[in-house]
Design a protein around this motif. Structure first.
Motif, PDB file in Angstrom:
ATOM      1  N   ARG A  18       0.838  -1.193   0.000  1.00 22.76           N
ATOM      2  CA  ARG A  18       0.000   0.000   0.000  1.00 22.76           C
ATOM      3  C   ARG A  18       0.882   1.257   0.000  1.00 22.76           C
ATOM      4  O   ARG A  18       2.023   1.212   0.437  1.00 22.76           O
ATOM      5  N   LYS A  19       0.323   2.373  -0.451  1.00 21.00           N
ATOM      6  CA  LYS A  19       1.112   3.607  -0.477  1.00 21.00           C
ATOM      7  C   LYS A  19       0.305   4.876  -0.215  1.00 21.00           C
ATOM      8  O   LYS A  19       0.886   5.943  -0.026  1.00 21.00           O
ATOM      9  N   HIS A  20      -1.038   4.812  -0.206  1.00 20.60           N
ATOM     10  CA  HIS A  20      -1.863   5.998  -0.009  1.00 20.60           C
ATOM     11  C   HIS A  20      -2.520   5.973   1.366  1.00 20.60           C
ATOM     12  O   HIS A  20      -2.926   4.913   1.846  1.00 20.60           O
ATOM     13  N   THR A  21      -2.677   7.143   1.977  1.00 13.98           N
ATOM     14  CA  THR A  21      -3.220   7.221   3.335  1.00 13.98           C
ATOM     15  C   THR A  21      -4.615   6.626   3.445  1.00 13.98           C
ATOM     16  O   THR A  21      -4.948   6.015   4.464  1.00 13.98           O
ATOM     17  N   TYR A  22      -5.441   6.771   2.428  1.00 14.62           N
ATOM     18  CA  TYR A  22      -6.791   6.208   2.525  1.00 14.62           C
ATOM     19  C   TYR A  22      -6.739   4.690   2.686  1.00 14.62           C
ATOM     20  O   TYR A  22      -7.672   4.083   3.221  1.00 14.62           O
ATOM     21  N   GLN A  23      -5.641   4.055   2.262  1.00 14.02           N
ATOM     22  CA  GLN A  23      -5.487   2.600   2.395  1.00 14.02           C
ATOM     23  C   GLN A  23      -5.123   2.205   3.826  1.00 14.02           C
ATOM     24  O   GLN A  23      -5.181   1.024   4.169  1.00 14.02           O
ATOM     25  N   GLU A  24      -4.749   3.186   4.646  1.00 13.65           N
ATOM     26  CA  GLU A  24      -4.426   2.906   6.051  1.00 13.65           C
ATOM     27  C   GLU A  24      -5.624   2.303   6.776  1.00 13.65           C
ATOM     28  O   GLU A  24      -5.455   1.477   7.670  1.00 13.65           O
ATOM     29  N   ALA A  25      -6.833   2.738   6.423  1.00 13.14           N
ATOM     30  CA  ALA A  25      -8.019   2.278   7.141  1.00 13.14           C
ATOM     31  C   ALA A  25      -8.157   0.758   7.061  1.00 13.14           C
ATOM     32  O   ALA A  25      -8.349   0.087   8.084  1.00 13.14           O
ATOM     33  N   GLU A  26      -8.042   0.215   5.873  1.00 12.44           N
ATOM     34  CA  GLU A  26      -8.134  -1.239   5.700  1.00 12.44           C
ATOM     35  C   GLU A  26      -6.962  -1.936   6.381  1.00 12.44           C
ATOM     36  O   GLU A  26      -7.132  -2.971   7.044  1.00 12.44           O
ATOM     37  N   PHE A  27      -5.765  -1.374   6.244  1.00 14.97           N
ATOM     38  CA  PHE A  27      -4.558  -1.939   6.854  1.00 14.97           C
ATOM     39  C   PHE A  27      -4.691  -2.033   8.371  1.00 14.97           C
ATOM     40  O   PHE A  27      -4.432  -3.081   8.978  1.00 14.97           O
ATOM     41  N   LEU A  28      -5.130  -0.942   8.998  1.00 10.77           N
ATOM     42  CA  LEU A  28      -5.265  -0.917  10.450  1.00 10.77           C
ATOM     43  C   LEU A  28      -6.396  -1.827  10.918  1.00 10.77           C
ATOM     44  O   LEU A  28      -6.284  -2.483  11.959  1.00 10.77           O
ATOM     45  N   SER A  29      -7.476  -1.865  10.154  1.00  8.22           N
ATOM     46  CA  SER A  29      -8.598  -2.736  10.503  1.00  8.22           C
ATOM     47  C   SER A  29      -8.162  -4.199  10.516  1.00  8.22           C
ATOM     48  O   SER A  29      -8.545  -4.964  11.408  1.00  8.22           O
ATOM     49  N   GLU A  30      -7.352  -4.587   9.556  1.00 11.96           N
ATOM     50  CA  GLU A  30      -6.850  -5.960   9.494  1.00 11.96           C
ATOM     51  C   GLU A  30      -5.965  -6.284  10.695  1.00 11.96           C
ATOM     52  O   GLU A  30      -5.944  -7.423  11.179  1.00 11.96           O
ATOM     53  N   LEU A  31      -5.234  -5.288  11.191  1.00  6.00           N
ATOM     54  CA  LEU A  31      -4.370  -5.491  12.361  1.00  6.00           C
ATOM     55  C   LEU A  31      -5.156  -5.509  13.664  1.00  6.00           C
ATOM     56  O   LEU A  31      -4.687  -6.041  14.666  1.00  6.00           O
ATOM     57  N   GLY A  32      -6.322  -4.868  13.660  1.00  6.35           N
ATOM     58  CA  GLY A  32      -7.096  -4.745  14.887  1.00  6.35           C
ATOM     59  C   GLY A  32      -6.844  -3.440  15.618  1.00  6.35           C
ATOM     60  O   GLY A  32      -7.141  -3.318  16.810  1.00  6.35           O
ATOM     61  N   LEU A  33      -6.321  -2.436  14.889  1.00  4.64           N
ATOM     62  CA  LEU A  33      -6.119  -1.107  15.455  1.00  4.64           C
ATOM     63  C   LEU A  33      -7.262  -0.196  15.008  1.00  4.64           C
ATOM     64  O   LEU A  33      -7.938  -0.488  14.022  1.00  4.64           O
ATOM     65  N   ASN A  34      -7.469   0.920  15.726  1.00  3.69           N
ATOM     66  CA  ASN A  34      -8.661   1.708  15.426  1.00  3.69           C
ATOM     67  C   ASN A  34      -8.443   3.221  15.506  1.00  3.69           C
ATOM     68  O   ASN A  34      -9.395   3.984  15.688  1.00  3.69           O
ATOM     69  N   ALA A  35      -7.188   3.670  15.371  1.00  2.00           N
ATOM     70  CA  ALA A  35      -6.900   5.106  15.374  1.00  2.00           C
ATOM     71  C   ALA A  35      -5.716   5.378  14.461  1.00  2.00           C
ATOM     72  O   ALA A  35      -4.897   4.489  14.192  1.00  2.00           O
ATOM     73  N   PHE A  36      -5.636   6.621  13.993  1.00  2.00           N
ATOM     74  CA  PHE A  36      -4.541   7.020  13.094  1.00  2.00           C
ATOM     75  C   PHE A  36      -4.337   8.522  13.206  1.00  2.00           C
ATOM     76  O   PHE A  36      -5.295   9.278  13.320  1.00  2.00           O
ATOM     77  N   GLU A  37      -3.061   8.942  13.198  1.00  2.00           N
ATOM     78  CA  GLU A  37      -2.778  10.376  13.208  1.00  2.00           C
ATOM     79  C   GLU A  37      -2.063  10.788  11.927  1.00  2.00           C
ATOM     80  O   GLU A  37      -1.047  10.203  11.551  1.00  2.00           O
ATOM     81  N   TYR A  38      -2.631  11.784  11.269  1.00  2.00           N
ATOM     82  CA  TYR A  38      -2.069  12.334  10.029  1.00  2.00           C
ATOM     83  C   TYR A  38      -1.317  13.610  10.377  1.00  2.00           C
ATOM     84  O   TYR A  38      -1.848  14.494  11.042  1.00  2.00           O
ATOM     85  N   SER A  39      -0.091  13.729   9.911  1.00  2.00           N
ATOM     86  CA  SER A  39       0.719  14.894  10.253  1.00  2.00           C
ATOM     87  C   SER A  39       0.744  15.923   9.124  1.00  2.00           C
ATOM     88  O   SER A  39       1.084  15.601   7.987  1.00  2.00           O
ATOM     89  N   PHE A  40       0.390  17.155   9.472  1.00  2.00           N
ATOM     90  CA  PHE A  40       0.596  18.306   8.602  1.00  2.00           C
ATOM     91  C   PHE A  40       1.824  19.064   9.089  1.00  2.00           C
ATOM     92  O   PHE A  40       1.847  20.297   9.088  1.00  2.00           O
ATOM     93  N   GLY A  41       2.843  18.331   9.515  1.00  2.00           N
ATOM     94  CA  GLY A  41       4.005  18.929  10.164  1.00  2.00           C
ATOM     95  C   GLY A  41       4.669  20.043   9.385  1.00  2.00           C
ATOM     96  O   GLY A  41       5.150  21.014   9.956  1.00  2.00           O
ATOM     97  N   ARG A  42       4.714  19.915   8.059  1.00  2.00           N
ATOM     98  CA  ARG A  42       5.388  20.917   7.235  1.00  2.00           C
ATOM     99  C   ARG A  42       4.417  21.895   6.579  1.00  2.00           C
ATOM    100  O   ARG A  42       4.819  22.707   5.756  1.00  2.00           O
TER     101      ARG A  42
END
Length: 280
Positions: A18-42
């Motif tokens: 995977r390479k796009h942030t929207y794909q994180e949702a499926e990735f985290l769901s498969e792991l059993g995690l339920n939160a994510f933080e997106y950084s606008f650091g720059r």
């Protein structure tokens, strides 16, 4: 419910193809995690189309998203124009977070610069009141999470952050326990070390706000001036350890939003953290 997940895309996320942030949702769901933080650091930059795609996927998989505002906010800056820029970065972050379906925006409060610590804290409090005023007409739900900082010349001890959170209902503490351990030069070792922080926060802010605190957690290398760099859970020298804190969150029946900031292994280490809880 305790929410736990990574900050940013981990090495394991990319290794999965995977390479796009929207794909994180499926990735985290498969792991059993339920939160994510997106950084606008720059800087805050995201198209409405991308934000909507993230929102749709994260809602589909019941993953809650938070954002980190640009790293260079400084509410102790003596230049009023720079304070307005910091306020602008926060407002942009709130709007972007809302478009992605989130509510929580984490930000760095301040640095001392050439001022004394007392002067910088006083200026920060005054300018956070200006930030609260600038946010008063926002019609949707949001929380501004004031982060504890890890370097000696930065504003953001536990006590300072808790004090800032008394300014307005919108301010919540973001306790970065790696940062706290860094400015304490290894002071988080026992369950009681964590307990003192939680008890102090509950006493000052009340259980409801304290329970909903934002948490950043990672092991961090530190030196004489505080934080140096983020590490992984494999590190055995610097700490801090998460298990005593997990036990207290369960014991107190708190519902924090917990973000793992390990260096590259944030999804792996977030899963380790989750397994230390009884009710995650």
């Amino acid at each position: 419910m305790i929410r736990i997940g990574p900050s940013g895309n981990s090495d394991a996320f990319y290794a999965s193809g995977r390479k796009h942030t929207y794909q994180e949702a499926e990735f985290l769901s498969e792991l059993g995690l339920n939160a994510f933080e997106y950084s606008f650091g720059r800087g805050v930059s995201m198209s409405d189309e991308t934000a909507q795609k993230i929102k749709t996927e994260f809602n589909k998989h019941d993953i809650v998203i938070s954002v980190h505002a640009p790293y260079y906010t400084n509410f102790a800056n003596p230049d009023p124009e720079m304070i307005q820029k910091s306020i602008g970065y926060i407002l942009q972050s709130i709007e972007a977070c809302n478009k992605m379906g989130g509510e929580r925006v984490v930000f760095h409060p301040a640095a001392c610069g050439k001022a004394t610590r007392e002067q910088a804290v006083s200026a920060t409090k005054s300018n956070l009141k200006l930030l609260a005023e600038a946010c008063k007409n926002i019609s949707y739900a949001f929380k501004l999470c004031v982060e504890t900082m890890g370097k000696n010349n930065q504003i953001g001890t536990v006590e300072e952050v808790v004090d800032f959170c008394l300014i307005a209902d919108m301010f919540y503490p973001c306790f970065d326990f790696g940062h706290i351990n860094s400015y304490m030069h290894g002071g988080l070792k026992t369950k009681d070390d964590y307990r003192r922080i939680l008890d102090y926060t509950i006493d000052r802010l009340g259980f409801e706000k304290a329970s909903a605190m934002h948490v950043h957690f990672s092991k961090i290398q530190y030196g004489d001036k505080g934080e140096i760099r983020h590490l992984t859970f494999e590190d055995e020298k610097y700490g801090p350890e998460y298990e005593p804190l997990a036990q207290l969150f369960d014991e107190y029946k708190m519902s924090p939003y917990i973000v793992c900031e390990s260096n590259g292994t944030m999804s792996d280490d977030a899963l380790i953290m989750k397994k230390m809880h009884k009710n995650a």
